[in-house]
Every structure is written in structure tokens, then in C-alpha cells.
Design a protein around this motif. Structure first.
Motif, PDB file in Angstrom:
ATOM      1  N   THR A 256      13.667  56.569  32.325  1.00 17.41           N
ATOM      2  CA  THR A 256      13.971  55.864  33.564  1.00 17.41           C
ATOM      3  C   THR A 256      13.852  54.358  33.346  1.00 17.41           C
ATOM      4  O   THR A 256      12.997  53.898  32.587  1.00 17.41           O
ATOM      5  CB  THR A 256      13.025  56.298  34.700  1.00 17.41           C
ATOM      6  OG1 THR A 256      11.667  56.084  34.290  1.00 17.41           O
ATOM      7  CG2 THR A 256      13.222  57.763  35.032  1.00 17.41           C
TER       8      THR A 256
ATOM      9  N   ASP B 234      15.467  46.722  29.368  1.00 21.59           N
ATOM     10  CA  ASP B 234      16.418  47.773  29.716  1.00 21.59           C
ATOM     11  C   ASP B 234      17.047  48.274  28.419  1.00 21.59           C
ATOM     12  O   ASP B 234      17.816  47.569  27.769  1.00 21.59           O
ATOM     13  CB  ASP B 234      17.489  47.200  30.648  1.00 21.59           C
ATOM     14  CG  ASP B 234      18.497  48.237  31.117  1.00 21.59           C
ATOM     15  OD1 ASP B 234      18.604  49.302  30.471  1.00 21.59           O
ATOM     16  OD2 ASP B 234      19.208  47.967  32.094  1.00 21.59           O
TER      17      ASP B 234
ATOM     18  N   SER C  35      19.200  50.652  28.011  1.00 21.25           N
ATOM     19  CA  SER C  35      20.449  51.382  28.240  1.00 21.25           C
ATOM     20  C   SER C  35      21.354  51.274  27.016  1.00 21.25           C
ATOM     21  O   SER C  35      21.504  50.192  26.433  1.00 21.25           O
ATOM     22  CB  SER C  35      21.183  50.821  29.453  1.00 21.25           C
ATOM     23  OG  SER C  35      20.469  51.081  30.633  1.00 21.25           O
TER      24      SER C  35
ATOM     25  N   ASP D  11      21.106  54.519  32.794  1.00 21.07           N
ATOM     26  CA  ASP D  11      20.811  54.379  34.217  1.00 21.07           C
ATOM     27  C   ASP D  11      22.086  54.754  34.959  1.00 21.07           C
ATOM     28  O   ASP D  11      23.078  54.015  34.941  1.00 21.07           O
ATOM     29  CB  ASP D  11      20.406  52.939  34.529  1.00 21.07           C
ATOM     30  CG  ASP D  11      20.049  52.740  35.998  1.00 21.07           C
ATOM     31  OD1 ASP D  11      20.241  53.681  36.787  1.00 21.07           O
ATOM     32  OD2 ASP D  11      19.581  51.638  36.344  1.00 21.07           O
TER      33      ASP D  11
END
Length: 413
Positions: A159, A211, A213, A254
Motif C-alpha cells: 500500500t 512511492d 509504484s 496504487d
């Protein structure tokens, strides 16, 4: 390598590895006949209440139990009492299928039991001199469910929030878990991160800055395996939302990110739902079958999610006609990640001979392990789209985008 040793970066450089850190003592494999009814009660079907019952444990899987001899190799043992009381009705109801036998109870506290479930456990019926009469492994699901009930509220998977990427894995019986981070679906790991175990939930977690991602990850999990010993398994995340080819690595994503939404995703209307379930008219459909033989579909889209995005094809014209005739819903056969079809390089049988001959079955059998077709009822990851239906199975973003484009197209139709 000691069972508790920390992984090294080299451990994270290759996919599909499982290694035995500490082998078990060789003994004939035992059936798991005893069943935990909850955290403290056990049932051993078919066994009477005579003798002494002990739960032996070993951190390194070194227990050896031979009928007529004393148990060796255990780090210790819990004495269990024969339970003569009434099993709680809600517990008994869950085990109506279990045959009669001795019910046993341990008075050990929850923290002790949580530690023991990370080790080798062997339930033994002994005579007055401590010699083995019977021995069995145990089925542990109900005990783990109660000991780690707080895990129900845990957020699992990868997450992204507030400038961090958090990884969480429920692995209550694991001895150690480490996180491998990769820049891509191939190549060596960029880092190896320790994970912390929460005693109350059995969840291992790590929070990394930034992040992440678009990165990929796997877990290295050290766990005792009955009959094998302490094993280090490289595994993907069961809560992954996407993967690389053949589920070798999980993908950090995400799903709220604009880069994972096709144009119009947030504004494409959902068709009006039926007022009652009995009003639904449902058409069951297999993604690959829908277009694999449709010559009006672009060749690179046949058998793929994107076949649904071409409006003027035989398949989509047919679905629109069904909608006009009253079909309200399309039910897709499993489209989550399943294990049977190679996501790259699968083959299609090419039988020779007459249609009613035996060559058909022989041709299918010859390539069954590499066949492009499967119904999809062998899931590996329930929350990630199947890669063989994507035009690029190696890129974790592609299967998300193309799956969503399929959903958009079906809603429009």
C-alpha cells in the motif's frame, strides 16, 4: 546456515528458489490426525484417553519418535490434560465431520502457543515410562485463526500512502521474512529489507520511504515444513494486484493512480443494475474463447482483454445483439491470475487425422503442460488479472490497464 540467519542480497537475485536451511531428522512421515479445535483444545480421532499425552516441539525440526522408544531431539514438551468438559457449541459445530476420540487441552498462554506454532510440533501418546505408543502431526488452522484473530483488521499487500510504501504479509508460522525489491521484472534485486513481525496478528511488515509504484517484489520466508526441515521459500505476495510473467514477481501499484486508468475510467457509467436477482439474464463467457477464432479481431488482440475494445467485430456485434435482446450481465470465467497457462510461449494443439480419431486426444495430451487454453479454475493470485490475456505479460501495469479497458468496453456495450 542457521535457521535464524538473515538472508543475504544474493538470496534475492534469482526467481523460483526454495532452499533447505536446516534439514529435518529422517523419520517416516506421519499423518496429521490430530486437529486443533481452537487455540487450546485438540481432538485426536480414534484414540482413547489412556496414557500420557505430550506436545513435543523443536525449533529446528529435530524430533524423532519411534514406537516403543522415548522421543528424542525435542527442545521441550507441553503436558496435555484429557479434557472431560463440554466443548463450546460453536467450536463443536465447526468439527462435526471429525470422528470421536480423546479431547486434550493445554493451559499454555497465547504467547507461548504462538511461538510453538513457528516450530515443529508432534503430539505423542506415551506410556508411564515415557515410551511412544502413538505419534501424529497436527492440523493447525483453527488454532491459528483464534491466536491471530486480530489479523482480520490488518491491511495486507503493498500500500502507498503519506510518502511511504508499506508491505504486509500474514505469515504467522514463519521464522523470518525478508522483502526483495526489484527495479524490473527481470534482473537482480536492488535491495533486501528486513520485515518486523507483529505478535498479535502474525503479520510481517516493512515501511519504505517513497512511492515505489512500478517496482517489483518478492518475499523470502523461512518456515518449518514437516518432514523437510526449516525451508527458505521465495514467494510472491498473495495479495498482489499485478505481477510479472508467470507470477514470478509481484508488482507495486496504487490502483488509484491516473497512469493505471484508461481514458474515461472514472467517468464511464456502469450499466443500470437489475431490480431483483431473478431479473438477471447472464451470459457466461471465456476471455480467450471469445475472440481466438474471430478473424475480424486484430491478430494481436485475439484471445486477449483488448479484443473487447474493438466495436466492429463479430464478437462485439453479437454481445450488443444479446444486450438488445435482454441479456443484462456478462459473467467472465476466471480472469484472476491462474497457474496452468504459460503466459509467454504457450502452444495450441495441432492434431492430424480425422475429427473422430484418437489423434485429437493424443495431440492435446502432448502439449497439456504448455497449452494456451485453460478454464482458469486453478488460481494463484485472486486479486491480480491473468497475464496470458494481456498483450504484454511482463509489464505489471499492462494487464491492469487492459483489464480495465475490457470492463469499459463491456459497460459501453
Amino acid at each position: 546456515l542457521p535457521a535464524h540467519a538473515s538472508p543475504r542480497l544474493a538470496d534475492s537475485d534469482a526467481d523460483g528458489i526454495a532452499s533447505v536451511l536446516r534439514p529435518a531428522v529422517t523419520m517416516a512421515p506421519l499423518e496429521a490426525r490430530a486437529i486443533w479445535l481452537n487455540a487450546s483444545l485438540l481432538r485426536w480421532p480414534g484414540v482413547g484417553a489412556s496414557g500420557r499425552f505430550r506436545l513435543h516441539h523443536s525449533a529446528d525440526g529435530a524430533i524423532f519418535a519411534e514406537t516403543g522408544a522415548r522421543v528424542t531431539g525435542a527442545d521441550g514438551a507441553l503436558d496435555l490434560e484429557v479434557f472431560a468438559g463440554a466443548v463450546p457449541p460453536e467450536v463443536e459445530a465447526g468439527f462435526r465431520h471429525v470422528a470421536n476420540g480423546v479431547t486434550l487441552r493445554t493451559t499454555a498462554d497465547a504467547d507461548t502457543l504462538r511461538t510453538l506454532h513457528q516450530q515443529q510440533l508432534l503430539l505423542v501418546q506415551e506410556d508411564a515410562e515415557g515410551r511412544v505408543l502413538r505419534a501424529t502431526r497436527l492440523q493447525t488452522a483453527a488454532a491459528l485463526d483464534q491466536l491471530y484473530a486480530m489479523a482480520e483488521h490488518a491491511t495486507l499487500g503493498a500500500t502507498i500512502a503519506r510518502g511511504h510504501t508499506t508491505f504486509a504479509l500474514w505469515a504467522p508460522t514463519a521464522r523470518n521474512v525478508a522483502l526483495c525489491i526489484y527495479d524490473s521484472g527481470t534482473g537482480s534485486a536492488r535491495s533486501l529489507e528486513p520485515m518486523r513481525r507483529d505478535t498479535a496478528t502474525g503479520v510481517w511488515s516493512a515501511a519504505l520511504d517513497g512511492d515505489l509504484s512500478g517496482r517489483y517484489y518478492t518475499y523470502l520466508v523461512d518456515v518449518h515444513v514437516d518432514g523437510v526441515g526449516v525451508v527458505r521459500n521465495r514467494v510472491t505476495d498473495p495479495y498482489a494486484v499485478s505481477l510479472t510473467t508467470d507470477s514470478r514477481r509481484a508488482y507495486v501499484a496504487d490502483l488509484r493512480s491516473p497512469r493505471l486508468k484508461p481514458p474515461g475510467w472514472d467517468t464511464t457509467p456502469t450499466p443500470q443494475r437489475v431490480q431483483a436477482p431473478t431479473d438477471a439474464v447472464i451470459y457466461e463467457l471465456h476471455v480467450r474463447d471469445f475472440s481466438i477464432g474471430d478473424g475480424t479481431v486484430r491478430p494481436e488482440f485475439r484471445g486477449k482483454y483488448l479484443a473487447f475494445t474493438q466495436d466492429d467485430t463479430q464478437g462485439m456485434r453479437h454481445l450488443k445483439a444479446l444486450a438488445a435482446a435482454g441479456v443484462t450481465d456478462v459473467h467472465l470465467l476466471p480472469v484472476f491470475d491462474f497457474g496452468t497457462v504459460p503466459e509467454v510461449g504457450c502452444v495450441t494443439p495441432s492434431p492430424d487425422g480425422p475429427p473422430d480419431g484418437e489423434s485429437q486426444q493424443a495431440a492435446v495430451t502432448a502439449v497439456s503442460a504448455r497449452d494456451c487454453f485453460n478454464w482458469g479454475y486453478d488460481p494463484v493470485h485472486f486479486t491480480a488479472p491473468e497475464g496470458s490475456y494481456a498483450t504484454d505479460a511482463a509489464d505489471g501495469a499492462v494487464r491492469i490497464l487492459e483489464f480495465r479497458r475490457m470492463v469499459q468496453a463491456l459497460h459501453r456495450a
